[in-house]
Write a protein that holds these residues in place. Structure first.
Motif, short mmCIF file in Angstrom:
data_model
loop_
_atom_site.label_atom_id
_atom_site.label_comp_id
_atom_site.label_asym_id
_atom_site.label_seq_id
_atom_site.Cartn_x
_atom_site.Cartn_y
_atom_site.Cartn_z
N PRO A 14 -20.70 136.41 9.34
CA PRO A 14 -20.76 135.73 8.04
C PRO A 14 -20.33 134.27 8.13
CG PRO A 14 -18.79 137.07 8.20
CD PRO A 14 -19.56 137.33 9.44
N PHE A 15 -20.91 133.44 7.25
CA PHE A 15 -20.51 132.05 7.15
C PHE A 15 -20.81 131.53 5.75
CE2 PHE A 15 -24.98 131.78 8.27
CZ PHE A 15 -25.45 130.72 7.50
N VAL A 16 -20.20 130.42 5.39
CA VAL A 16 -20.48 129.73 4.13
C VAL A 16 -20.72 128.26 4.46
CG1 VAL A 16 -19.15 131.33 2.70
CG2 VAL A 16 -18.02 129.34 3.71
N GLU A 17 -21.23 127.52 3.49
CA GLU A 17 -21.41 126.08 3.66
C GLU A 17 -20.47 125.36 2.72
OE1 GLU A 17 -25.18 124.32 3.99
OE2 GLU A 17 -26.10 126.02 5.04
N ILE A 18 -19.69 124.44 3.29
CA ILE A 18 -18.66 123.71 2.55
C ILE A 18 -19.14 122.29 2.29
CG2 ILE A 18 -16.26 122.94 2.57
CD1 ILE A 18 -16.59 125.95 2.47
N ALA A 19 -18.92 121.80 1.06
CA ALA A 19 -19.32 120.44 0.70
C ALA A 19 -18.42 119.43 1.42
CB ALA A 19 -19.23 120.25 -0.81
N ILE A 20 -19.06 118.46 2.08
CA ILE A 20 -18.32 117.38 2.74
C ILE A 20 -18.68 116.02 2.16
CG2 ILE A 20 -18.08 118.66 4.89
CD1 ILE A 20 -20.45 117.08 5.99
N GLY A 21 -19.58 116.01 1.19
CA GLY A 21 -20.01 114.78 0.54
C GLY A 21 -20.97 115.12 -0.58
N GLU A 22 -21.61 114.10 -1.14
CA GLU A 22 -22.56 114.30 -2.22
C GLU A 22 -23.79 115.01 -1.69
OE1 GLU A 22 -23.71 114.35 -6.10
OE2 GLU A 22 -21.83 113.57 -5.31
N ILE A 31 -11.70 129.33 5.34
CA ILE A 31 -11.74 128.37 4.24
C ILE A 31 -10.39 128.35 3.54
CG2 ILE A 31 -14.22 128.62 3.83
CD1 ILE A 31 -13.53 130.45 1.47
N SER A 32 -10.20 127.34 2.69
CA SER A 32 -8.99 127.23 1.88
C SER A 32 -9.38 127.25 0.41
CB SER A 32 -8.24 125.93 2.21
OG SER A 32 -9.02 124.80 1.84
N LYS A 33 -8.38 127.33 -0.44
CA LYS A 33 -8.65 127.43 -1.87
C LYS A 33 -9.24 126.14 -2.43
CE LYS A 33 -6.53 129.36 -6.03
NZ LYS A 33 -5.30 129.90 -6.63
N GLU A 34 -9.05 125.00 -1.74
CA GLU A 34 -9.54 123.70 -2.23
C GLU A 34 -10.98 123.44 -1.83
OE1 GLU A 34 -6.63 124.08 -0.56
OE2 GLU A 34 -5.42 124.06 -2.40
N ASP A 35 -11.55 124.22 -0.95
CA ASP A 35 -12.92 123.98 -0.49
C ASP A 35 -13.93 124.25 -1.59
OD1 ASP A 35 -12.22 123.22 2.07
OD2 ASP A 35 -12.21 125.27 2.84
N LYS A 36 -15.05 123.50 -1.52
CA LYS A 36 -16.16 123.68 -2.45
C LYS A 36 -17.29 124.35 -1.68
CE LYS A 36 -14.03 121.36 -5.72
NZ LYS A 36 -13.52 122.03 -6.93
#
Length: 387
Positions: free
Chosen positions: A333-341, A365-370
């Protein structure tokens, strides 16, 4: 001819140019794809399976008569709290003709035996008296006198035994005829009494109904059903696809349809070793004992659902299942985290308990990740002079 060919070529160029311009215009007019994001949350995740069934008493006792007859009177009704030994009903005996004749014949036979024993006793008494007189005069020896006394004592004993037999035959006749006899008191067959303490759940007979005694060949007629309503259990069934996931001593959450906004705790203490086919599916019976701490009165027979808690994770970092992607090769499993616009990077994650909607994230991941939401949204249309 030259002029006509030139015109055709020019028209073809115009058509191709127009088509190219239209294609470019269509391409530029498409709205760009916009991805939204979501942040992880703190959740309590419970993985469970559901079984349907009903609430029943743990021990249910059926009260049956020891003699056949007709219900003469009923002293209890459903809902009454009674104690062991309390009178439930009274049965009026309808004697069986064959049994009555047999009992009469037994009395006649016992009377004959008593009379025969009495005559033998009188004969032995006379012999004893004669031998006693002769012994006192010294005519006969002590051995002869002792033999006469022994015979007299034996005759006396046989007479007493035959009298007891006659009394027993008379009592048997009275029991066959009326269901009771003098001296039986509370043990009379016509008086049906409770064998346990508890609540009367059902009285399926009425005054005047005929009842059959319980014996080796017949279960007998149930006069009343008694149970301890403080000891209730959940009885239900689970599908064969779920039975492999459960085990004894797992906690249950019971919801009763007739009691709103209330859950009852229970413990799974029985799983049937053999399944039963119902409507083409194999079902396994389960039972769970309800906790005694709850004082809410639950009526026997109410339909209920049991949530069998397989796993539980309290106050853990969680995301929606829909946000998780799986690598086509490794299946990890994986997710994609926002690093910019509208810029994202891949993050591998370690998952835990899932309830089908939310899943525990143990690491990655952490709780602050988008986190990127894979539902694509069209960019809103632009207004105000923009073409």
């Amino acid at each position: 001819m030259k002029k006509t060919g030139t015109i055709i070529i020019l028209l073809a160029i115009v058509v191709l140019f127009t088509g190219a311009m239209y294609w470019l215009w269509s391409k530029n007019s498409e709205d760009p794809i916009v991805y939204t994001t979501e942040s992880p949350t703190t959740e309590t995740i419970v993985k469970k399976t559901v079984a349907t069934g009903s609430i029943t008493p743990k021990e249910e006792v059926l009260i049956k008569p020891n003699i056949s007859g007709i219900i003469e009177e009923i002293y209890v009704e459903a809902g009454d709290i009674i104690k062991s030994g309390d009178l439930i009903a009274k049965v009026k005996v309808v004697p069986n003709v064959n049994s009555l004749n047999s009992a009469k014949n037994s009395i006649n036979g016992a009377k004959t035996s008593v009379e025969t024993a009495r005559l033998a006793l009188e004969s032995q008494r006379n012999i004893y008296q004669r031998q006693k007189g002769l012994f006192e005069k010294g005519v006969i020896s002590a051995n002869e006198f002792d033999q006469a006394q022994l015979s007299f004592d034996q005759a006396q004993q046989r007479y007493n035994q035959e009298k007891v037999g006659l009394q027993g035959a008379q009592q048997t006749f009275e029991i066959v005829k009326t269901g009771t006899t003098r001296g039986m008191g509370a043990s009379a067959n016509t008086e049906i009494r409770a064998t346990v303490s508890g609540m009367v759940l059902d009285v399926p007979v009425k005054t005047g109904n005929q009842v059959i005694e319980s014996n080796n060949f017949n279960d007998g007629t149930t006069i009343a059903t008694i149970a301890d309503v403080d000891k209730m259990i959940f009885e239900g069934k689970v599908d064969e696809s779920e039975v492999g996931k459960i085990s004894e001593n797992l906690p249950l959450e019971i919801t009763v349809g007739a009691i709103e906004n209330k859950k009852f705790d229970a413990v799974l203490d029985y799983i049937a070793p053999k399944g039963v086919s119902e409507n083409g599916a194999i079902q396994f019976e389960i039972k769970g004992t309800l906790a005694k701490k709850d004082t809410t009165f639950i009526r026997a027979g109410l339909s209920a659902n049991a949530s069998i808690i397989l796993e539980k994770a309290e106050s853990v970092l969680a995301i929606k299942e829909a946000l998780v992607q799986y690598d086509s090769k490794t299946k990890k499993p994986f997710v994609e985290i926002a690093i910019g616009e509208q810029e994202f990077e891949r993050r591998d994650v370690e998952l835990g308990v899932s309830d089908g909607l939310n899943v525990e994230v143990k690491s990655g991941i952490s709780k602050e990740d988008k986190i990127k939401v894979w539902n694509q949204l069209k960019a809103p249309p632009s207004f105000g002079g923009q073409g």
